[in-house]
Design an enzyme around this catalytic site. Structure first.
Site, PDB file in Angstrom:
ATOM      1  N   VAL A   1       7.385  -2.396   7.115  1.00 31.32           N
ATOM      2  CA  VAL A   1       7.370  -0.934   7.182  1.00 31.32           C
ATOM      3  C   VAL A   1       7.985  -0.394   5.892  1.00 31.32           C
ATOM      4  O   VAL A   1       9.098  -0.767   5.515  1.00 31.32           O
ATOM      5  CB  VAL A   1       8.157  -0.415   8.403  1.00 31.32           C
ATOM      6  CG1 VAL A   1       8.118   1.111   8.437  1.00 31.32           C
ATOM      7  CG2 VAL A   1       7.596  -1.000   9.696  1.00 31.32           C
ATOM      8  N   LYS A   2       7.220   0.478   5.221  1.00 32.07           N
ATOM      9  CA  LYS A   2       7.692   1.025   3.945  1.00 32.07           C
ATOM     10  C   LYS A   2       8.233   2.427   4.197  1.00 32.07           C
ATOM     11  O   LYS A   2       7.530   3.283   4.764  1.00 32.07           O
ATOM     12  CB  LYS A   2       6.508   1.078   2.990  1.00 32.07           C
ATOM     13  CG  LYS A   2       6.835   1.035   1.524  1.00 32.07           C
ATOM     14  CD  LYS A   2       5.514   0.908   0.767  1.00 32.07           C
ATOM     15  CE  LYS A   2       5.714   0.870  -0.711  1.00 32.07           C
ATOM     16  NZ  LYS A   2       4.421   1.020  -1.402  1.00 32.07           N
ATOM     17  N   VAL A   3       9.485   2.656   3.803  1.00 32.32           N
ATOM     18  CA  VAL A   3      10.114   3.965   3.988  1.00 32.32           C
ATOM     19  C   VAL A   3      10.633   4.458   2.638  1.00 32.32           C
ATOM     20  O   VAL A   3      10.998   3.657   1.776  1.00 32.32           O
ATOM     21  CB  VAL A   3      11.291   3.900   5.010  1.00 32.32           C
ATOM     22  CG1 VAL A   3      10.815   3.423   6.375  1.00 32.32           C
ATOM     23  CG2 VAL A   3      12.435   3.042   4.501  1.00 32.32           C
TER      24      VAL A   3
ATOM     25  N   THR B   1       0.874  -1.179   0.000  1.00 37.14           N
ATOM     26  CA  THR B   1       0.000   0.000   0.000  1.00 37.14           C
ATOM     27  C   THR B   1       0.908   1.224   0.000  1.00 37.14           C
ATOM     28  O   THR B   1       2.121   1.113   0.214  1.00 37.14           O
ATOM     29  CB  THR B   1      -0.907   0.037   1.251  1.00 37.14           C
ATOM     30  OG1 THR B   1      -0.096   0.149   2.423  1.00 37.14           O
ATOM     31  CG2 THR B   1      -1.781  -1.207   1.354  1.00 37.14           C
TER      32      THR B   1
END
Ligand code: E4P
Length: 217
Positions: A82-84, A27
């Protein structure tokens, strides 16, 4: 090649998941906006459907705030990734979160050097954006191939997650090149089943079957 679905549309995820087509979900803030849902609620619902990695993106630009957001997102479920973003602060957050045992997806990658940095910072996944490079007349698939070569040269364990996948050709080429994962919208995954010769062949079979006057059921 693993299939991730690039959406926060729970119904679409559930339908594809029931067919065994979903190894994970990605997402981003734009997809959360499109869903019209609260990020924490919709991400929790997705994690209840899919057992593979579910990427939820931080929205701060400073490393310490990204880390705090990442830790909060990671509490949603054990399969949260976790998307960074691929910025210097994003790399700092990646290192801290991955050292703490969290899966991290470093997103918005547009060069091999960025991919190298993400691997060295301990990223679980690197997300090079194929379609957005094609949009500006660069070769997104070439970037996937180059990252594959470089990661293999040095045995980096970071998985190449081909993102911004817009066409069925992108999917086939990513598989040929050896991307570990591709993430595509549900409609692109559905289109993979289509071929004009399948449609034509089926139409002919239906016509001939009708002429036999037979029934199976
Ligand atoms: C994936 O992680 C990205 O959010 C997504 O693939 C971007 O795709 P787009 O360039 O079609 O928006």
């Amino acid at each position: 090649m693993k299939f991730f679905v690039d959406t926060a549309d729970v119904a679409a995820i559930a339908e594809l998941n029931a067919l065994g087509m979903v190894d994970g979900v990605t997402t981003n803030p734009s997809l959360i906006l499109k869903s019209g849902r609260d990020i924490l609620e919709v991400t929790k619902e997705i994690c209840g459907i899919v057992s593979g990695p579910v990427s939820a993106e931080v929205v701060s630009l400073k490393a310490d705030e990204m880390i705090a957001e990442g830790l909060k997102l990671a509490k949603i479920a054990p399969n949260i990734t976790v998307k960074v973003p691929l910025t210097w602060d994003g790399l700092k957050a990646c290192k801290v979160l991955s050292d703490a045992g969290h899966m991290v997806n470093v997103t918005l990658c547009f060069s091999v050097n960025q991919a190298l940095l993400a691997a060295k910072a301990g990223a679980t996944f690197i997300s090079p954006f194929v379609g957005r490079l094609d949009d500006i007349n660069l070769d997104g698939l070439e970037l996937i191939a180059d990252i594959r070569t470089i990661y293999d040269n040095y045995d980096f364990k970071t998985q190449i997650l081909a993102a911004s996948i817009r066409t069925v050709n992108h999917v086939a080429e990513c598989a040929r090149i050896g991307a570990d994962v591709m993430t595509a919208p549900p409609e692109v995954i559905r289109k993979l089943a289509s071929h004009p010769l399948t449609d034509a062949g089926l139409a002919q079979f239906m016509k001939d079957w009708e002429k036999t006057g037979q029934k199976i059921l």
